[in-house]
Design a protein around this motif. Structure first.
Motif, PDB file in Angstrom:
ATOM      1  N   ASN A 137       0.808  -1.218   0.000  1.00 57.01           N
ATOM      2  CA  ASN A 137       0.000   0.000   0.000  1.00 57.01           C
ATOM      3  C   ASN A 137       0.841   1.267   0.000  1.00 57.01           C
ATOM      4  O   ASN A 137       0.310   2.364  -0.190  1.00 57.01           O
ATOM      5  CB  ASN A 137      -0.971  -0.019   1.182  1.00 57.01           C
ATOM      6  CG  ASN A 137      -2.033  -1.091   1.005  1.00 57.01           C
ATOM      7  OD1 ASN A 137      -2.537  -1.305  -0.099  1.00 57.01           O
ATOM      8  ND2 ASN A 137      -2.352  -1.799   2.076  1.00 57.01           N
ATOM      9  N   VAL A 140       0.407   3.106  -3.293  1.00 57.29           N
ATOM     10  CA  VAL A 140      -0.681   4.078  -3.413  1.00 57.29           C
ATOM     11  C   VAL A 140      -0.240   5.424  -2.852  1.00 57.29           C
ATOM     12  O   VAL A 140      -0.526   6.485  -3.435  1.00 57.29           O
ATOM     13  CB  VAL A 140      -1.940   3.567  -2.686  1.00 57.29           C
ATOM     14  CG1 VAL A 140      -3.046   4.624  -2.722  1.00 57.29           C
ATOM     15  CG2 VAL A 140      -2.422   2.270  -3.310  1.00 57.29           C
ATOM     16  N   ASP A 144      -0.155   8.753  -5.054  1.00 55.05           N
ATOM     17  CA  ASP A 144      -0.969   9.888  -4.623  1.00 55.05           C
ATOM     18  C   ASP A 144      -0.131  11.149  -4.481  1.00 55.05           C
ATOM     19  O   ASP A 144      -0.567  12.255  -4.835  1.00 55.05           O
ATOM     20  CB  ASP A 144      -1.643   9.582  -3.283  1.00 55.05           C
ATOM     21  CG  ASP A 144      -2.985   8.881  -3.440  1.00 55.05           C
ATOM     22  OD1 ASP A 144      -3.584   8.993  -4.529  1.00 55.05           O
ATOM     23  OD2 ASP A 144      -3.430   8.234  -2.483  1.00 55.05           O
ATOM     24  N   SER A 159      -8.353   1.000  -5.002  1.00 56.80           N
ATOM     25  CA  SER A 159      -8.569   2.433  -4.863  1.00 56.80           C
ATOM     26  C   SER A 159      -9.100   2.966  -6.180  1.00 56.80           C
ATOM     27  O   SER A 159      -8.587   2.616  -7.255  1.00 56.80           O
ATOM     28  CB  SER A 159      -7.255   3.140  -4.499  1.00 56.80           C
ATOM     29  OG  SER A 159      -7.390   4.544  -4.634  1.00 56.80           O
ATOM     30  N   ARG A 161      -8.644   5.760  -7.299  1.00 57.24           N
ATOM     31  CA  ARG A 161      -7.654   6.672  -7.876  1.00 57.24           C
ATOM     32  C   ARG A 161      -6.552   5.932  -8.631  1.00 57.24           C
ATOM     33  O   ARG A 161      -5.846   6.533  -9.441  1.00 57.24           O
ATOM     34  CB  ARG A 161      -6.997   7.507  -6.764  1.00 57.24           C
ATOM     35  CG  ARG A 161      -7.968   8.292  -5.920  1.00 57.24           C
ATOM     36  CD  ARG A 161      -7.242   9.131  -4.887  1.00 57.24           C
ATOM     37  NE  ARG A 161      -6.322   8.366  -4.060  1.00 57.24           N
ATOM     38  CZ  ARG A 161      -6.675   7.642  -3.004  1.00 57.24           C
ATOM     39  NH1 ARG A 161      -7.961   7.545  -2.676  1.00 57.24           N
ATOM     40  NH2 ARG A 161      -5.782   7.007  -2.280  1.00 57.24           N
ATOM     41  N   HIS A 279      -1.517   6.377 -11.327  1.00 59.91           N
ATOM     42  CA  HIS A 279      -2.593   7.225 -10.837  1.00 59.91           C
ATOM     43  C   HIS A 279      -3.515   7.609 -11.987  1.00 59.91           C
ATOM     44  O   HIS A 279      -3.070   7.865 -13.106  1.00 59.91           O
ATOM     45  CB  HIS A 279      -2.029   8.487 -10.183  1.00 59.91           C
ATOM     46  CG  HIS A 279      -2.960   9.123  -9.199  1.00 59.91           C
ATOM     47  ND1 HIS A 279      -4.034   9.896  -9.594  1.00 59.91           N
ATOM     48  CD2 HIS A 279      -3.004   9.091  -7.844  1.00 59.91           C
ATOM     49  CE1 HIS A 279      -4.683  10.322  -8.520  1.00 59.91           C
ATOM     50  NE2 HIS A 279      -4.089   9.840  -7.446  1.00 59.91           N
TER      51      HIS A 279
END
Length: 301
Positions: A137, A140, A144, A159, A161, A279
């Motif tokens: 994780n 992510v 982000d 997610s 995103r 992303h």
């Protein structure tokens, strides 16, 4: 000077006036009427506190201030034009933009050398930076924060995103040193459980996928060593009586395959899937789309 009050179109008008030395011809050059060009010149004069262009027998004559501004404004407009064109057109053979990857350990060893060679061939001017992550994780978090363009590792938590694409998968194998007492024989469950096991746990857990599968059958193995570094496992197994259950690609890329006996585990274990993640905000970016296509095409089959 307050840049918030500057209309980029005024700089375009200035460049046209420098090139044509005529309000009418400058307007034709950039698709504006003569009154609109006159208004633009008036605003430029007010903004820059200079006449900029004065009438002369052969057309408009630029002032010293206008001549000083000509090259910097032309250069700035060219750079803006290249930047805007870049959003539509990407040529990896001439690009010099930087790209960044987030990689977990196994892709860094098993896949990165091939990818680097391809990048140097296809995009020699694009520098590459690599960042490591352990927890799935963390990928992510890095995406982000825009710290990396893409990540490669086991699938992170779902997610909205983040977009994922399957890249390659690895099966589990058991390894023991070549002269181990169990080497060269089919590995049954009893023999498997009697051994001292090396557990690879990148996230520092003492209960891995093998232990979870055994627990479902009411069984438990004997752990001799737990460590987070998967690429240390083959060397440690090759010089000890321990056995280990690791990804097949780890053995191949470790440099110790010739010292090890590779066996099929006596338990069904799902292969580990590695994914390419990015992303959503970068999904249509031409350079990043090219990078993702290259990575997907270069992935092991």
């Amino acid at each position: 000077m307050d840049l918030h009050g500057i209309d980029l179109n005024l700089l375009v008008a200035f460049e046209a006036l420098m090139a044509e030395r005529s309000v009418t011809r400058a307007g034709t050059r950039i698709g504006r009427t003569q009154p609109a060009m006159s208004a633009a010149l008036s605003r430029l004069r007010s903004l820059l506190n200079d006449e900029l262009f004065v009438r002369a027998p052969n057309g408009l004559q630029p002032t010293a201030r206008a001549l000083d501004l000509s090259e910097p404004i032309s250069r700035a407009l060219s750079e803006i034009q290249r930047t805007l064109e870049f959003t539509q057109i990407f040529d990896p053979t001439t690009s010099t933009i930087s790209i960044s990857l987030g990689l977990s350990d196994h892709p860094a060893f098993a896949f990165l050398p091939h990818l680097v060679a391809l990048l140097r061939e296809k995009a020699p001017g694009m520098p590459l930076s690599v960042r490591n992550f352990v927890d799935r994780n963390d990928a992510v978090v890095m995406l982000d924060a825009n710290e990396v363009d893409v990540t490669i590792g086991v699938p992170p938590a779902a997610s909205a995103r983040i977009i994922n694409a399957n890249l390659f998968h690895e099966r589990f194998v058991c390894i023991a040193r070549k002269d181990h007492i169990i080497a060269g024989k089919p590995l049954d469950m009893q023999t498997f459980l009697e051994q001292s096991h090396l557990l690879v746990s990148p996230e520092n857990e003492r209960f891995g996928v093998v232990d979870a599968a055994l627990a479902k059958m009411g069984l438990k193995r004997r752990l001799g060593l737990t460590l987070p570094h998967m690429y240390a496992a083959p060397a440690l197994v090759a010089s000890s009586d321990m056995i280990s259950t690791v990804l097949e690609g780890v053995v191949k890329a470790s440099g110790h395959a010739d010292k090890l006996c590779v066996m099929t585990p006596p338990i069904d274990l799902e292969p580990v899937q590695f994914t390419l993640s990015w992303h959503r905000r970068n999904d249509t970016h031409p350079a990043q789309r090219w990078l993702r296509d290259l990575i997907l095409a270069a992935a092991p089959s």
